[in-house]
Write an enzyme that holds these catalytic residues in place. Structure first.
Site, PDB file in Angstrom:
ATOM      1  N   HIS A  15      25.391  67.426  24.221  1.00 47.05           N
ATOM      2  CA  HIS A  15      25.702  66.962  25.581  1.00 47.05           C
ATOM      3  C   HIS A  15      24.427  66.742  26.415  1.00 47.05           C
ATOM      4  O   HIS A  15      23.425  67.424  26.233  1.00 47.05           O
ATOM      5  CB  HIS A  15      26.582  68.022  26.258  1.00 47.05           C
ATOM      6  CG  HIS A  15      27.133  67.585  27.563  1.00 47.05           C
ATOM      7  ND1 HIS A  15      26.664  68.045  28.772  1.00 47.05           N
ATOM      8  CD2 HIS A  15      28.130  66.711  27.856  1.00 47.05           C
ATOM      9  CE1 HIS A  15      27.356  67.489  29.758  1.00 47.05           C
ATOM     10  NE2 HIS A  15      28.252  66.671  29.228  1.00 47.05           N
ATOM     11  N   SER A  49      31.888  66.151  21.940  1.00 44.15           N
ATOM     12  CA  SER A  49      32.756  65.641  22.998  1.00 44.15           C
ATOM     13  C   SER A  49      33.199  64.200  22.798  1.00 44.15           C
ATOM     14  O   SER A  49      34.282  63.825  23.230  1.00 44.15           O
ATOM     15  CB  SER A  49      32.082  65.791  24.353  1.00 44.15           C
ATOM     16  OG  SER A  49      30.819  65.185  24.333  1.00 44.15           O
ATOM     17  N   GLU A  91      26.877  71.803  19.700  1.00 46.82           N
ATOM     18  CA  GLU A  91      28.212  71.935  20.276  1.00 46.82           C
ATOM     19  C   GLU A  91      29.131  72.457  19.172  1.00 46.82           C
ATOM     20  O   GLU A  91      28.843  72.252  17.984  1.00 46.82           O
ATOM     21  CB  GLU A  91      28.724  70.575  20.777  1.00 46.82           C
ATOM     22  CG  GLU A  91      27.934  70.052  21.954  1.00 46.82           C
ATOM     23  CD  GLU A  91      28.475  68.752  22.536  1.00 46.82           C
ATOM     24  OE1 GLU A  91      29.669  68.449  22.374  1.00 46.82           O
ATOM     25  OE2 GLU A  91      27.683  68.041  23.169  1.00 46.82           O
TER      26      GLU A  91
HETATM   27  C1  LIG Z   1      29.851  69.683  25.460  1.00 50.35           C
HETATM   28  C2  LIG Z   1      29.786  69.825  26.940  1.00 50.35           C
HETATM   29  N1  LIG Z   1      29.011  70.785  27.457  1.00 50.35           N
HETATM   30  C3  LIG Z   1      28.920  70.957  28.784  1.00 50.35           C
HETATM   31  C4  LIG Z   1      29.600  70.156  29.662  1.00 50.35           C
HETATM   32  C5  LIG Z   1      29.451  70.365  31.130  1.00 50.35           C
HETATM   33  O1  LIG Z   1      30.479  71.143  31.583  1.00 50.35           O
HETATM   34  P1  LIG Z   1      30.961  71.068  33.104  1.00 50.35           P
HETATM   35  O2  LIG Z   1      31.838  69.867  33.197  1.00 50.35           O
HETATM   36  O3  LIG Z   1      31.656  72.353  33.318  1.00 50.35           O
HETATM   37  O4  LIG Z   1      29.724  70.919  33.934  1.00 50.35           O
HETATM   38  C6  LIG Z   1      30.431  69.164  29.170  1.00 50.35           C
HETATM   39  C7  LIG Z   1      31.185  68.327  30.133  1.00 50.35           C
HETATM   40  O5  LIG Z   1      31.698  67.313  29.952  1.00 50.35           O
HETATM   41  C8  LIG Z   1      30.521  68.973  27.767  1.00 50.35           C
HETATM   42  O6  LIG Z   1      31.278  68.010  27.252  1.00 50.35           O
END
Ligand SMILES: Cc1ncc(COP(=O)(O)O)c(C=O)c1O
Length: 392
Positions: free
Chosen positions: A135, A189, A185
């Site tokens: 991300h 995502s 991750e």
């Molecule tokens: C893999 C991943 N990490 C972190 C985040 C960030 O999280 P937040 O939306 O709570 O800031 C996202 C958000 O889309 C994400 O997809």
């Protein structure tokens, strides 16, 4: 000077438009559930991360209201001043209990948790190894932090092994200091695929710490929704869980051991210098953890919907199999993807086109997400519209 800024801003915006990559922000008029209303028109919503259907859940809303009755509106201060309440403490304890860690450090967003983790842990002599598709919050923090960052090919454990071997500083056997941090991750995502966590931990053991951002796996995968790590049977040194997806709210926590938790409490600037999340939200999140852990029917319902989706779409060009609610439907070019999304909107189906730079060039897609609130009938409707638009 002001003019120079204006010129640069105008040029960037124009370039984005020319590339067909301009994004538009449009308000939705009611809650974000399995349907949404935009410009007075109702659509079936295949574009949220509300995987378990908690974002508009009435029981959860009641818990938040009760939290407001008990604790008022805002937290009023950063955690180390007076912003940390018994509701925050109870949430941290519940998370530790549920996920098997000694400490949980709360943040207002996953973005800030990821940034805090990398900025506070890494120093100049350290090595940071990140999956190429991590991300933006992780990649950006990696680029800005003082450590050397390398990216390994997506889910490629051989490449990771080589990078550790070539670049990693070996641990000092006397004090066991860890100089390399591997970050991945749990569920990616944009592709909805799982990281090979059991293999990754084999490689990192003794040689690096492992941090897993399980924003898209927590609540959805594993026993009681404990996430990707539970499913893979591993316990990384650092686990980031976020509350804006399966938990239906927002915020995040870094799960870690006692000493690292104490270190983050002292040094993680996004924690120390930022107003704590409202105590009512912490109270609601506690209820959300309980619901995620005990309401297995939500995950069972998702499994039924995956089956329905796979059965109906697996033969269509662009379909990709995943074990998660994220179902990428890869179209290719950004322009074509936008057109497909528009045509689906004409059929009352809301899907977001994901384009470069969020995904690689030529891999633009519809990011279809399923939630426990969808019905089989809605998935069937999506499948049949996609069939007819793709296959004519
Ligand atoms: C893999 C991943 N990490 C972190 C985040 C960030 O999280 P937040 O939306 O709570 O800031 C996202 C958000 O889309 C994400 O997809």
């Amino acid at each position: 000077m002001t003019q120079a800024f204006s010129r640069r801003i105008a040029a960037s915006l124009e370039l984005r438009q020319q590339q067909g990559l301009q994004r538009k922000i449009t308000p939705i008029e009611k809650g974000n559930t399995s349907s949404l209303v935009r410009n007075h028109k109702e659509y079936i919503n295949f574009s949220s991360n509300d995987y378990l259907g908690l974002a508009a859940d009435k029981k959860l809303a009641k818990a938040w209201q009760k939290g407001i009755d008990l604790y008022g509106n805002g937290s009023g201060a950063s955690p180390l001043v007076t912003g940390f309440s018994s509701a925050h403490q109870a949430l941290e304890e519940r998370l530790c209990d549920w996920l098997g860690y000694s400490r949980a450090i709360l943040f207002s967003s996953g973005f800030s948790a990821n940034q805090a983790m990398l900025f506070s842990l890494l120093e100049k002599q350290d090595l940071l190894l990140q999956d190429k598709l991590n991300h933006a919050s992780l990649i950006e923090a990696g680029m800005l932090c003082p450590a050397t960052m390398k990216r390994f090919h997506h889910n490629d454990v051989d490449h990771l092994t080589k990078q550790i071997a070539t670049n990693g500083l070996t641990n000092n056997p006397l004090d066991g200091a860890m100089n390399s941090l591997v970050v991945t991750e749990g569920v990616f995502s944009m592709d909805g695929d799982l990281a090979p966590l059991a293999e990754i931990i084999e490689v990192t053991q003794e040689r690096a710490w492992l941090a897993v951002d399980d924003a898209h796996g927590i609540g959805v995968l594993g026993k009681e929704g404990q996430g990707s790590c539970q499913l893979a049977g591993i316990k990384p040194q650092l686990l980031v869980v976020t509350f804006g997806k399966a938990f239906g709210l927002s915020g995040a926590a870094i799960m870690c051991d006692e000493m690292t938790g104490e270190y983050l409490t002292q040094f993680a600037r996004h924690h120390v210098y930022s107003t704590a999340m409202p105590p009512s939200q912490a109270y609601a999140l506690h209820q959300a953890v309980n619901m995620v852990a005990t309401e297995q029917w939500r995950r069972d319902k998702l499994a039924e919907l995956y089956h329905c989706y796979d059965q109906q779409l697996s033969s269509v060009l662009g379909y990709q199999y995943t074990q998660t609610p994220i179902k990428p439907f890869v179209v290719g070019e950004a322009e074509q993807t936008m057109q497909l999304a528009e045509r689906l909107k004409d059929k009352d189906l809301w899907l977001t086109a994901i384009r470069p730079p969020t995904v690689p060039k030529g891999r633009a897609r519809l990011r279809i997400t399923l939630t426990a609130n969808h019905t089989k009938q809605q998935v069937t409707q999506l499948a049949s519209e996609l069939h007819s638009l793709i296959e004519g």
